[in-house]
Design a protein around this motif. Structure first.
Motif, PDB file in Angstrom:
ATOM      1  N   GLU A 285       0.784  -1.257  -0.169  1.00  0.00           N
ATOM      2  CA  GLU A 285       0.045  -0.050   0.045  1.00  0.00           C
ATOM      3  C   GLU A 285       0.784   1.164   0.074  1.00  0.00           C
ATOM      4  OE1 GLU A 285      -3.763   2.426   2.397  1.00  0.00           O
ATOM      5  OE2 GLU A 285      -2.948   0.565   3.099  1.00  0.00           O
ATOM      6  N   LYS A 286       0.570   2.402  -0.859  1.00  0.00           N
ATOM      7  CA  LYS A 286       1.056   3.405  -0.863  1.00  0.00           C
ATOM      8  C   LYS A 286       0.798   4.323   0.207  1.00  0.00           C
ATOM      9  CE  LYS A 286       3.407   3.764  -4.942  1.00  0.00           C
ATOM     10  NZ  LYS A 286       4.656   4.077  -5.160  1.00  0.00           N
ATOM     11  N   PRO A 287       1.785   5.164   0.872  1.00  0.00           N
ATOM     12  CA  PRO A 287       1.430   5.826   1.822  1.00  0.00           C
ATOM     13  C   PRO A 287       0.640   7.256   1.507  1.00  0.00           C
ATOM     14  CG  PRO A 287       3.782   6.405   1.020  1.00  0.00           C
ATOM     15  CD  PRO A 287       3.293   5.163   0.421  1.00  0.00           C
ATOM     16  N   GLU A 288       0.094   7.935   2.389  1.00  0.00           N
ATOM     17  CA  GLU A 288      -0.913   8.989   2.223  1.00  0.00           C
ATOM     18  C   GLU A 288      -0.530   9.871   1.009  1.00  0.00           C
ATOM     19  OE1 GLU A 288      -1.853  12.791   4.653  1.00  0.00           O
ATOM     20  OE2 GLU A 288      -2.797  11.156   5.421  1.00  0.00           O
ATOM     21  N   ASN A 289       0.853  10.331   0.949  1.00  0.00           N
ATOM     22  CA  ASN A 289       1.265  11.341   0.156  1.00  0.00           C
ATOM     23  C   ASN A 289       1.828  10.831  -1.425  1.00  0.00           C
ATOM     24  OD1 ASN A 289       3.671   9.841   1.056  1.00  0.00           O
ATOM     25  ND2 ASN A 289       4.973  11.409  -0.017  1.00  0.00           N
ATOM     26  N   GLU A 290       1.278   9.589  -1.567  1.00  0.00           N
ATOM     27  CA  GLU A 290       1.612   8.826  -2.771  1.00  0.00           C
ATOM     28  C   GLU A 290       0.401   8.299  -3.449  1.00  0.00           C
ATOM     29  OE1 GLU A 290       4.356   8.745  -4.717  1.00  0.00           O
ATOM     30  OE2 GLU A 290       5.830   9.531  -3.166  1.00  0.00           O
TER      31      GLU A 290
ATOM     32  N   ALA B 141      12.344  -0.147   5.988  1.00  0.00           N
ATOM     33  CA  ALA B 141      12.748   0.395   7.294  1.00  0.00           C
ATOM     34  C   ALA B 141      11.227   0.479   8.033  1.00  0.00           C
ATOM     35  CB  ALA B 141      13.206   1.734   7.102  1.00  0.00           C
ATOM     36  N   PRO B 142      11.334   0.575   9.259  1.00  0.00           N
ATOM     37  CA  PRO B 142      10.118   0.445  10.067  1.00  0.00           C
ATOM     38  C   PRO B 142       9.542   1.973  10.232  1.00  0.00           C
ATOM     39  CG  PRO B 142      12.002   0.242  11.604  1.00  0.00           C
ATOM     40  CD  PRO B 142      12.565   0.088  10.133  1.00  0.00           C
ATOM     41  N   TRP B 143       8.487   1.956  10.127  1.00  0.00           N
ATOM     42  CA  TRP B 143       7.967   3.422  10.217  1.00  0.00           C
ATOM     43  C   TRP B 143       6.490   3.425  10.783  1.00  0.00           C
ATOM     44  CZ3 TRP B 143       5.512   7.088   6.135  1.00  0.00           C
ATOM     45  CH2 TRP B 143       4.210   6.583   5.525  1.00  0.00           C
ATOM     46  N   SER B 144       5.849   4.615  11.496  1.00  0.00           N
ATOM     47  CA  SER B 144       4.881   4.659  12.178  1.00  0.00           C
ATOM     48  C   SER B 144       3.471   5.431  11.518  1.00  0.00           C
ATOM     49  CB  SER B 144       5.185   5.840  13.401  1.00  0.00           C
ATOM     50  OG  SER B 144       5.704   6.977  13.015  1.00  0.00           O
ATOM     51  N   ARG B 145       3.624   5.538  10.049  1.00  0.00           N
ATOM     52  CA  ARG B 145       2.643   6.233   9.374  1.00  0.00           C
ATOM     53  C   ARG B 145       2.292   7.458   9.967  1.00  0.00           C
ATOM     54  NH1 ARG B 145      -2.175   1.431   9.585  1.00  0.00           N
ATOM     55  NH2 ARG B 145      -0.907  -0.203   8.872  1.00  0.00           N
ATOM     56  N   PRO B 146       3.326   8.240   9.725  1.00  0.00           N
ATOM     57  CA  PRO B 146       2.960   9.940  10.082  1.00  0.00           C
ATOM     58  C   PRO B 146       1.977  10.238   8.740  1.00  0.00           C
ATOM     59  CG  PRO B 146       5.292   9.628   9.227  1.00  0.00           C
ATOM     60  CD  PRO B 146       4.842   8.157   9.499  1.00  0.00           C
ATOM     61  N   THR B 147       1.291  11.360   9.294  1.00  0.00           N
ATOM     62  CA  THR B 147       0.418  11.887   8.343  1.00  0.00           C
ATOM     63  C   THR B 147       0.645  13.697   8.336  1.00  0.00           C
ATOM     64  OG1 THR B 147      -1.538  12.070  10.075  1.00  0.00           O
ATOM     65  CG2 THR B 147      -1.532  10.136   8.711  1.00  0.00           C
ATOM     66  N   GLY B 148      -0.229  14.118   7.408  1.00  0.00           N
ATOM     67  CA  GLY B 148      -0.498  15.537   7.370  1.00  0.00           C
ATOM     68  C   GLY B 148       0.925  16.274   7.258  1.00  0.00           C
ATOM     69  N   ALA B 149       1.321  17.409   8.087  1.00  0.00           N
ATOM     70  CA  ALA B 149       2.510  17.975   8.187  1.00  0.00           C
ATOM     71  C   ALA B 149       3.746  17.297   8.556  1.00  0.00           C
ATOM     72  CB  ALA B 149       2.318  19.300   9.108  1.00  0.00           C
TER      73      ALA B 149
ATOM     74  N   GLU C 206       8.583  13.938   3.686  1.00  0.00           N
ATOM     75  CA  GLU C 206       8.850  13.855   2.370  1.00  0.00           C
ATOM     76  C   GLU C 206       9.849  14.857   1.490  1.00  0.00           C
ATOM     77  OE1 GLU C 206       5.627  14.169  -1.717  1.00  0.00           O
ATOM     78  OE2 GLU C 206       5.180  14.958   0.186  1.00  0.00           O
ATOM     79  N   GLN C 207       9.945  15.762   2.439  1.00  0.00           N
ATOM     80  CA  GLN C 207      11.145  16.820   2.257  1.00  0.00           C
ATOM     81  C   GLN C 207      12.578  16.391   2.497  1.00  0.00           C
ATOM     82  OE1 GLN C 207      10.582  19.836   0.611  1.00  0.00           O
ATOM     83  NE2 GLN C 207       8.653  19.086   0.146  1.00  0.00           N
ATOM     84  N   ARG C 208      12.697  15.772   3.738  1.00  0.00           N
ATOM     85  CA  ARG C 208      13.724  15.079   4.149  1.00  0.00           C
ATOM     86  C   ARG C 208      14.329  14.165   2.986  1.00  0.00           C
ATOM     87  NH1 ARG C 208      13.180  12.855   9.887  1.00  0.00           N
ATOM     88  NH2 ARG C 208      15.510  12.657   9.844  1.00  0.00           N
TER      89      ARG C 208
ATOM     90  N   LEU D  99       8.998   7.413  -0.978  1.00  0.00           N
ATOM     91  CA  LEU D  99       8.451   6.096  -0.242  1.00  0.00           C
ATOM     92  C   LEU D  99       7.606   5.223  -1.285  1.00  0.00           C
ATOM     93  CD1 LEU D  99       6.858   7.986   2.979  1.00  0.00           C
ATOM     94  CD2 LEU D  99       9.038   6.447   2.915  1.00  0.00           C
ATOM     95  N   ARG D 100       7.997   4.020  -1.365  1.00  0.00           N
ATOM     96  CA  ARG D 100       7.253   3.104  -2.415  1.00  0.00           C
ATOM     97  C   ARG D 100       6.182   2.529  -1.808  1.00  0.00           C
ATOM     98  NH1 ARG D 100       8.136   5.907  -5.760  1.00  0.00           N
ATOM     99  NH2 ARG D 100       7.446   4.359  -7.114  1.00  0.00           N
ATOM    100  N   ASN D 101       6.065   1.601  -1.034  1.00  0.00           N
ATOM    101  CA  ASN D 101       4.928   0.867  -0.407  1.00  0.00           C
ATOM    102  C   ASN D 101       5.100   0.244   0.899  1.00  0.00           C
ATOM    103  OD1 ASN D 101       5.758  -1.743  -1.094  1.00  0.00           O
ATOM    104  ND2 ASN D 101       4.371  -1.675  -3.140  1.00  0.00           N
ATOM    105  N   ALA D 102       4.379  -0.048   1.503  1.00  0.00           N
ATOM    106  CA  ALA D 102       4.321  -0.891   2.769  1.00  0.00           C
ATOM    107  C   ALA D 102       3.923  -2.302   2.341  1.00  0.00           C
ATOM    108  CB  ALA D 102       3.265  -0.378   4.074  1.00  0.00           C
ATOM    109  N   PRO D 103       4.709  -3.491   2.347  1.00  0.00           N
ATOM    110  CA  PRO D 103       4.574  -4.459   1.759  1.00  0.00           C
ATOM    111  C   PRO D 103       3.147  -5.227   2.496  1.00  0.00           C
ATOM    112  CG  PRO D 103       6.813  -4.465   2.072  1.00  0.00           C
ATOM    113  CD  PRO D 103       6.403  -3.286   2.661  1.00  0.00           C
ATOM    114  N   LEU D 104       2.179  -5.757   1.725  1.00  0.00           N
ATOM    115  CA  LEU D 104       1.193  -6.590   2.240  1.00  0.00           C
ATOM    116  C   LEU D 104       1.675  -7.688   3.035  1.00  0.00           C
ATOM    117  CD1 LEU D 104      -1.786  -5.926  -0.472  1.00  0.00           C
ATOM    118  CD2 LEU D 104      -1.184  -4.551   1.599  1.00  0.00           C
TER     119      LEU D 104
END
Length: 513
Positions: free
Chosen positions: A209-214, A458-466, A472-474, A482-487
């Protein structure tokens, strides 16, 4: 070592890619900036990809149809998020007539359209308008359609097959009574794409699944298949979107439920394009050119007669004709073998290298000596070289007829296994901080060569919004996405590499096309 191409992957991967497209005779640039002419060999590959996918689409209950190339601007404007996503890429028709004066042509200012028309960038809006008319009751659902079409997205930086201003694709669109059914549809078609990529194109992918920004503009969820190219970059090879009720609300797609209530439909869309051919090139190609998986090779076995302008040439050609006739009667992958006899009046060595660059899976060379021994000399394209030598195998004609189908199947499997091994060996899972991720990727080389870098999981916490915008800027500073979070993954362990909070899942990070 001398290769069939003038440039190698290690020297300059982007230039190598362009050389393969040209010398494999797949496509050429058109007079229209950013567009391409797909040549017969490239079109033959696309036809086989299209046929394999079309069969699977129909087997899952979808029907093909066609919608107009032109979409009223007012339709696009109904979906604000959709407009924001595509606004900078839309080609717009504003006039319908030219005028001639003084030997010149110009747009007739009196021919302005009452409403501008957008040249189709995707069809959610115009298909949604049709769904509004087609759906009245829960008995009309689900609606399951697909169209094969061309679309236009006015790209600034183009590369043949990967990103062009006009490209070919299929786009599926469905409407459902509830979220559960629509989400199931989204994942069903994602699996169809995975199967196409891996079983037909021999291109291993990660489904996720793609993250919110993608996400696709206007979607609730976007899922993708991601493939690793030989330069380590990711290629988004297909997407499937759960659109929720967003488009239904914008276009008033409602139905009367079994209880008599008026409810909004839940819709989906999904698509793959001619970009898949670019993926095949960058997954399987080598420094001699293209290597095609047999399932999508327009010619699977090519016979090259070794002619010397001598009387026995006629006998060699007759032998080759008989050989082709026997090959034509064989089957591989539940279809007739696609054999071809190259009769072009050219040197045999030139014809051999032409088919090597095009990626024909099996090349058979036949000369007077082969004919006398009732045999052939076989070149297997996926294993063309043995060190600096060309690897060839002599076998009798009867052995060839017995082994050819299994040999094609072995080439198909070997290409997949080779690509999967490369991908799996180049996904880092040991980088626990963003600083470590940044240090791994470093600066991207500008000359197209540079050090190979794969992906990071890499592990991530699903940040959203700002907070997600900051992530994304980093990443942009290192040309990463970010490509996708494997199902189907296990719950992540450790801390998010971006936020430091407890991770909920792993996500793939990579440079991408």
């Amino acid at each position: 070592m001398k290769f069939a191409l003038d440039i190698t992957r290690a020297e300059n991967f982007p230039e190598w890619y362009q050389a393969v497209v040209a010398q494999a005779d797949l496509a050429e640039a058109s007079p229209v900036r950013g567009c391409m002419i797909i040549k017969p060999w490239g079109w033959g590959v696309w036809e086989l990809v299209q046929a394999a996918l079309d069969k699977r689409i129909k087997e899952t209950g979808h029907e093909n149809c066609y919608f107009p190339l032109f979409i009223p601007l007012s339709f696009i404007a109904q979906e604000a998020a959709h407009v924001e996503g595509f606004a900078k890429e839309m080609a717009v028709v504003t006039h319908h007539r030219l005028k001639a004066a003084d030997g010149k042509l110009f747009v007739d200012p009196e021919s302005e359209l009452e409403e501008p028309l957008v040249v189709r960038p995707t069809s959610e809006t115009i298909i949604g308008d049709a769904f509004r008319r087609w759906v009245a009751s829960y008995r009309d659902l689900p609606v399951l359609i697909n169209q094969w079409a061309n679309v236009v997205r006015w790209e600034m930086r183009t590369r043949m097959f990967l990103r062009t201003s006009e490209f070919l694709w299929q786009e599926g669109h469905t409407a459902h009574a509830d979220a559960e059914d629509a989400r199931a549809e989204t994942l069903k078609m994602l699996e169809v794409y995975r199967e196409l990529a891996e079983d037909v194109l021999a291109m291993p992918v990660v489904v996720g699944e793609k993250p919110e920004n993608e996400r696709f503009p206007g979607a609730d969820n976007t899922f993708s298949i991601e493939a690793m190219m030989q330069d380590g970059k990711a290629l988004q090879a297909g997407t499937s979107h759960y659109l929720g009720t967003n488009f239904a609300k914008a276009q008033n797609i409602r139905f009367q439920s079994a209880t008599g209530d008026l409810e909004f439909c839940h819709t989906t869309s999904w698509g793959v394009s001619t970009r898949l051919i670019g993926g095949v090139i960058m997954t399987h190609g080598d420094d001699d050119g293209l290597r095609l998986p047999p399932k999508i090779a327009p010619k699977q076995i090519v016979i090259v007669p070794m002619l010397r302008e001598k009387p026995e040439d006629a006998e060699v050609l007759a032998y080759c004709e008989k050989l082709k006739s026997e090959l034509d009667r064989l089957t591989a992958f539940s279809a007739p073998v696609r054999a071809h006899l190259d009769k072009k009046p050219a040197r045999a060595a030139n014809k051999r290298w032409d088919w090597v660059r095009r990626g024909a899976p099996i090349i058979l060379e036949v000369g007077p000596r082969d004919m006398a021994n009732d045999s052939v000399t076989l070149l297997r394209r996926d294993r063309l070289r043995d060190g600096e030598k060309i690897a060839s195998t002599g076998m009798t004609r009867s052995a060839l007829m017995e082994l050819a189908p299994a040999l094609l199947a072995d080439i198909q499997a070997a290409l997949f296994d080779e690509a999967k091994a490369k991908r799996d060996a180049n996904i880092r899972t040991d980088l626990a901080t963003f600083e470590a991720v940044a240090a791994y990727f470093g600066e991207e080389a500008e000359d197209g060569a540079g050090a190979f870098k794969g992906w990071v999981r890499a592990p991530w916490s699903r940040p959203t919004g700002a907070e997600l915008e900051q992530v994304e800027q980093r990443l942009k500073a290192y040309k990463l996405t970010l490509r996708n979070a494997p199902l189907g993954q296990e719950p992540a362990k450790g801390k998010c590499v971006f936020t430091g909070r407890d991770a909920v899942e792993d996500i793939l990070i990579a440079r991408a096309y």
